[in-house]
Scaffold this motif. Structure first.
Motif, PDB file in Angstrom:
ATOM      1  N   SER A  12       0.813  -1.220   0.000  1.00 56.33           N
ATOM      2  CA  SER A  12       0.000   0.000   0.000  1.00 56.33           C
ATOM      3  C   SER A  12       0.846   1.269   0.000  1.00 56.33           C
ATOM      4  N   GLY A  13       2.157   1.129   0.207  1.00 57.35           N
ATOM      5  CA  GLY A  13       3.030   2.310   0.174  1.00 57.35           C
ATOM      6  C   GLY A  13       3.574   2.707   1.527  1.00 57.35           C
ATOM      7  N   LYS A  14       3.458   1.822   2.513  1.00 56.52           N
ATOM      8  CA  LYS A  14       3.925   2.156   3.873  1.00 56.52           C
ATOM      9  C   LYS A  14       5.426   2.450   3.873  1.00 56.52           C
ATOM     10  N   GLY A  15       6.190   1.514   3.302  1.00 58.29           N
ATOM     11  CA  GLY A  15       7.652   1.689   3.279  1.00 58.29           C
ATOM     12  C   GLY A  15       8.040   2.920   2.473  1.00 58.29           C
ATOM     13  N   THR A  16       7.403   3.079   1.320  1.00 60.29           N
ATOM     14  CA  THR A  16       7.693   4.198   0.411  1.00 60.29           C
ATOM     15  C   THR A  16       7.447   5.538   1.108  1.00 60.29           C
ATOM     16  N   GLN A  17       6.294   5.668   1.748  1.00 59.38           N
ATOM     17  CA  GLN A  17       5.941   6.939   2.389  1.00 59.38           C
ATOM     18  C   GLN A  17       6.720   7.140   3.688  1.00 59.38           C
ATOM     19  N   SER A  31      10.339  -0.391  11.190  1.00 62.75           N
ATOM     20  CA  SER A  31       9.619  -1.275  10.270  1.00 62.75           C
ATOM     21  C   SER A  31       9.911  -2.713  10.658  1.00 62.75           C
ATOM     22  N   THR A  32       8.873  -3.440  11.072  1.00 60.62           N
ATOM     23  CA  THR A  32       9.118  -4.840  11.468  1.00 60.62           C
ATOM     24  C   THR A  32       9.560  -5.663  10.258  1.00 60.62           C
ATOM     25  N   GLY A  33       9.052  -5.321   9.055  1.00 58.93           N
ATOM     26  CA  GLY A  33       9.496  -6.039   7.853  1.00 58.93           C
ATOM     27  C   GLY A  33      11.003  -5.863   7.655  1.00 58.93           C
ATOM     28  N   LEU A  36      12.963  -7.734  10.347  1.00 53.73           N
ATOM     29  CA  LEU A  36      12.979  -9.178  10.083  1.00 53.73           C
ATOM     30  C   LEU A  36      13.938  -9.517   8.935  1.00 53.73           C
ATOM     31  N   ARG A  37      13.911  -8.686   7.878  1.00 48.74           N
ATOM     32  CA  ARG A  37      14.824  -8.963   6.754  1.00 48.74           C
ATOM     33  C   ARG A  37      16.290  -8.807   7.164  1.00 48.74           C
ATOM     34  N   SER A  38      16.590  -7.915   8.121  1.00 53.44           N
ATOM     35  CA  SER A  38      17.974  -7.800   8.628  1.00 53.44           C
ATOM     36  C   SER A  38      18.373  -9.069   9.371  1.00 53.44           C
ATOM     37  N   GLY A  57       3.959 -16.206   3.045  1.00 49.85           N
ATOM     38  CA  GLY A  57       3.007 -15.088   3.075  1.00 49.85           C
ATOM     39  C   GLY A  57       2.269 -15.004   4.392  1.00 49.85           C
ATOM     40  N   GLN A  58       2.784 -15.703   5.415  1.00 51.07           N
ATOM     41  CA  GLN A  58       2.114 -15.698   6.725  1.00 51.07           C
ATOM     42  C   GLN A  58       2.755 -14.674   7.652  1.00 51.07           C
ATOM     43  N   LEU A  59       1.980 -14.253   8.656  1.00 49.44           N
ATOM     44  CA  LEU A  59       2.546 -13.373   9.679  1.00 49.44           C
ATOM     45  C   LEU A  59       3.529 -14.159  10.543  1.00 49.44           C
ATOM     46  N   ALA A 145      -1.737 -14.753  -0.446  1.00 49.84           N
ATOM     47  CA  ALA A 145      -1.767 -15.237   0.951  1.00 49.84           C
ATOM     48  C   ALA A 145      -1.508 -14.077   1.906  1.00 49.84           C
ATOM     49  N   ARG A 146      -0.603 -13.170   1.532  1.00 50.04           N
ATOM     50  CA  ARG A 146      -0.311 -12.005   2.392  1.00 50.04           C
ATOM     51  C   ARG A 146      -1.545 -11.107   2.505  1.00 50.04           C
ATOM     52  N   ILE A 147      -2.244 -10.956   1.372  1.00 51.40           N
ATOM     53  CA  ILE A 147      -3.450 -10.110   1.402  1.00 51.40           C
ATOM     54  C   ILE A 147      -4.541 -10.777   2.253  1.00 51.40           C
TER      55      ILE A 147
HETATM   56  P1  B4P Z   1       5.343  -0.501  -0.160  1.00 52.90           P
HETATM   57  O1  B4P Z   1       3.873  -0.347  -0.177  1.00 52.90           O
HETATM   58  O2  B4P Z   1       6.133   0.616   0.332  1.00 52.90           O
HETATM   59  O3  B4P Z   1       5.510  -1.847   0.659  1.00 52.90           O
HETATM   60  P2  B4P Z   1       4.999  -2.104   2.139  1.00 52.90           P
HETATM   61  O4  B4P Z   1       3.509  -1.948   2.229  1.00 52.90           O
HETATM   62  O5  B4P Z   1       5.808  -1.283   3.079  1.00 52.90           O
HETATM   63  O6  B4P Z   1       5.487  -3.562   2.344  1.00 52.90           O
HETATM   64  P3  B4P Z   1       4.902  -4.923   2.866  1.00 52.90           P
HETATM   65  O7  B4P Z   1       3.696  -4.731   3.724  1.00 52.90           O
HETATM   66  O8  B4P Z   1       4.789  -5.787   1.673  1.00 52.90           O
HETATM   67  O9  B4P Z   1       6.085  -5.564   3.655  1.00 52.90           O
HETATM   68  P4  B4P Z   1       6.598  -5.655   5.143  1.00 52.90           P
HETATM   69  O10 B4P Z   1       8.049  -5.466   4.990  1.00 52.90           O
HETATM   70  O11 B4P Z   1       5.880  -4.772   6.095  1.00 52.90           O
HETATM   71  O12 B4P Z   1       5.841  -0.824  -1.587  1.00 52.90           O
HETATM   72  C1  B4P Z   1       5.212  -1.702  -2.497  1.00 52.90           C
HETATM   73  C2  B4P Z   1       5.552  -1.320  -3.929  1.00 52.90           C
HETATM   74  O13 B4P Z   1       4.615  -0.336  -4.363  1.00 52.90           O
HETATM   75  C3  B4P Z   1       6.938  -0.714  -4.142  1.00 52.90           C
HETATM   76  O14 B4P Z   1       7.520  -1.277  -5.294  1.00 52.90           O
HETATM   77  C4  B4P Z   1       6.661   0.763  -4.346  1.00 52.90           C
HETATM   78  O15 B4P Z   1       7.592   1.392  -5.198  1.00 52.90           O
HETATM   79  C5  B4P Z   1       5.281   0.750  -4.978  1.00 52.90           C
HETATM   80  N1  B4P Z   1       4.511   1.950  -4.682  1.00 52.90           N
HETATM   81  C6  B4P Z   1       4.440   2.605  -3.501  1.00 52.90           C
HETATM   82  N2  B4P Z   1       3.635   3.679  -3.597  1.00 52.90           N
HETATM   83  C7  B4P Z   1       3.158   3.693  -4.892  1.00 52.90           C
HETATM   84  C8  B4P Z   1       2.266   4.554  -5.619  1.00 52.90           C
HETATM   85  N3  B4P Z   1       1.670   5.617  -5.043  1.00 52.90           N
HETATM   86  N4  B4P Z   1       2.002   4.247  -6.916  1.00 52.90           N
HETATM   87  C9  B4P Z   1       2.587   3.182  -7.506  1.00 52.90           C
HETATM   88  N5  B4P Z   1       3.448   2.338  -6.885  1.00 52.90           N
HETATM   89  C10 B4P Z   1       3.728   2.595  -5.580  1.00 52.90           C
HETATM   90  O16 B4P Z   1       6.242  -7.176   5.562  1.00 52.90           O
HETATM   91  C11 B4P Z   1       6.799  -8.307   4.925  1.00 52.90           C
HETATM   92  C12 B4P Z   1       6.475  -9.570   5.717  1.00 52.90           C
HETATM   93  O17 B4P Z   1       7.118  -9.531   7.018  1.00 52.90           O
HETATM   94  C13 B4P Z   1       5.001  -9.839   6.055  1.00 52.90           C
HETATM   95  O18 B4P Z   1       4.314 -10.494   5.001  1.00 52.90           O
HETATM   96  C14 B4P Z   1       5.126 -10.730   7.329  1.00 52.90           C
HETATM   97  O19 B4P Z   1       5.420 -12.073   6.988  1.00 52.90           O
HETATM   98  C15 B4P Z   1       6.332 -10.143   8.039  1.00 52.90           C
HETATM   99  N6  B4P Z   1       5.963  -9.139   9.050  1.00 52.90           N
HETATM  100  C16 B4P Z   1       6.310  -7.817   9.019  1.00 52.90           C
HETATM  101  N7  B4P Z   1       5.814  -7.168  10.079  1.00 52.90           N
HETATM  102  C17 B4P Z   1       5.117  -8.090  10.808  1.00 52.90           C
HETATM  103  C18 B4P Z   1       4.334  -8.022  12.004  1.00 52.90           C
HETATM  104  N8  B4P Z   1       4.163  -6.868  12.664  1.00 52.90           N
HETATM  105  N9  B4P Z   1       3.748  -9.163  12.455  1.00 52.90           N
HETATM  106  C19 B4P Z   1       3.903 -10.322  11.818  1.00 52.90           C
HETATM  107  N10 B4P Z   1       4.621 -10.457  10.679  1.00 52.90           N
HETATM  108  C20 B4P Z   1       5.220  -9.354  10.164  1.00 52.90           C
END
Ligand code: B4P
Length: 191
Positions: A12-17, A31-33, A36-38, A57-59, A145-147
């Motif tokens: 949804s753009g969380k990381g980007t914003q 950012s927990t994501g 976790l990746r670190s 794709g699970q939490l 699955a993530r959705i």
């Molecule tokens: P972003 O939208 O920035 O991605 P995100 O939501 O931050 O990431 P996500 O939720 O997937 O991952 P997370 O690391 O938290 O970017 C998506 C793409 O969209 C990018 O390519 C960007 O360029 C593009 N984009 C952004 N804005 C745009 C716009 N306006 N127009 C067009 N394109 C745009 O989590 C990953 C995994 O970690 C989870 O599935 C889970 O397994 C685990 N995890 C993380 N936190 C957890 C928690 N609290 N509890 C349990 N598990 C957790």
């Protein structure tokens, strides 16, 4: 202190914003994501265990992410505020976060939720998967699955903050700049 939660489904753009918001408001980004990746990159036991959930794709289990956030809060006593990105993702995480911030003598000021259609989310994540090297972005089944995890376990977290009148919703489609402007306007109403 000013503490903000940026909320929304995967892609949804969380990381980007978040990157732009921390630069503008001087908040510490949690950012927990990313955390976790670190752990995965460093091949720690926690990272190896979390990877099994993330690749499907699970939490990741609540106690793991709550522990990470607790340590990160402890490690940043000088922060003037935090931006929580991707956390909390369950009601149990939200309740734990409330307790943690209370211990620090502060509170969550607002949760802003980014609204994006499912079709757009899948398109963005598959597109990111072409270059991110993230195994959870390359397979459409894993993205779906993530959705589903978001719909069943995470979306209710918005209701949790709504009951305290802390929830705001913003359209997460359009240019990154326009969404950033809308977020900034909303944030400034909470100062
Ligand atoms: P972003 O939208 O920035 O991605 P995100 O939501 O931050 O990431 P996500 O939720 O997937 O991952 P997370 O690391 O938290 O970017 C998506 C793409 O969209 C990018 O390519 C960007 O360029 C593009 N984009 C952004 N804005 C745009 C716009 N306006 N127009 C067009 N394109 C745009 O989590 C990953 C995994 O970690 C989870 O599935 C889970 O397994 C685990 N995890 C993380 N936190 C957890 C928690 N609290 N509890 C349990 N598990 C957790």
């Amino acid at each position: 202190m000013f503490n903000l939660i940026l909320f929304g489904p995967p892609g949804s753009g969380k990381g980007t914003q978040s990157e732009r918001l921390i630069a503008k408001y001087g908040l510490k980004h949690l950012s927990t994501g990313d955390l976790l990746r670190s752990e995965i990159a460093a091949k720690t036991p926690l990272g190896m265990e979390a990877k099994k959930n993330m690749d499907k794709g699970q939490l990741v289990p609540d106690e793991v992410v709550i522990g990470m956030i607790s340590s990160a809060l402890e490690a940043n006593p000088q922060a003037k505020g935090f931006l929580f990105d991707g956390f909390p993702r369950t009601v149990a995480q939200a309740e734990a976060l409330d307790k943690l911030v209370k211990l620090k003598g502060t509170q969550i000021n607002a949760m802003i939720s980014l609204l994006v259609t499912e079709e757009e989310l899948i398109k963005r994540l598959l597109n990111r998967g072409l270059t991110s090297g993230r195994s959870d972005d390359t397979n459409e089944e894993v993205i779906r699955a993530r959705i589903t995890e978001y719909k069943t376990k995470t979306s209710v977290v918005a209701d949790y903050y709504k009951q305290f009148d802390k929830l705001a919703e913003i359209k997460g489609e359009g240019s990154v700049e326009d969404i950033f402007e809308a977020l900034s306007t909303e944030i400034e109403t909470h100062f």
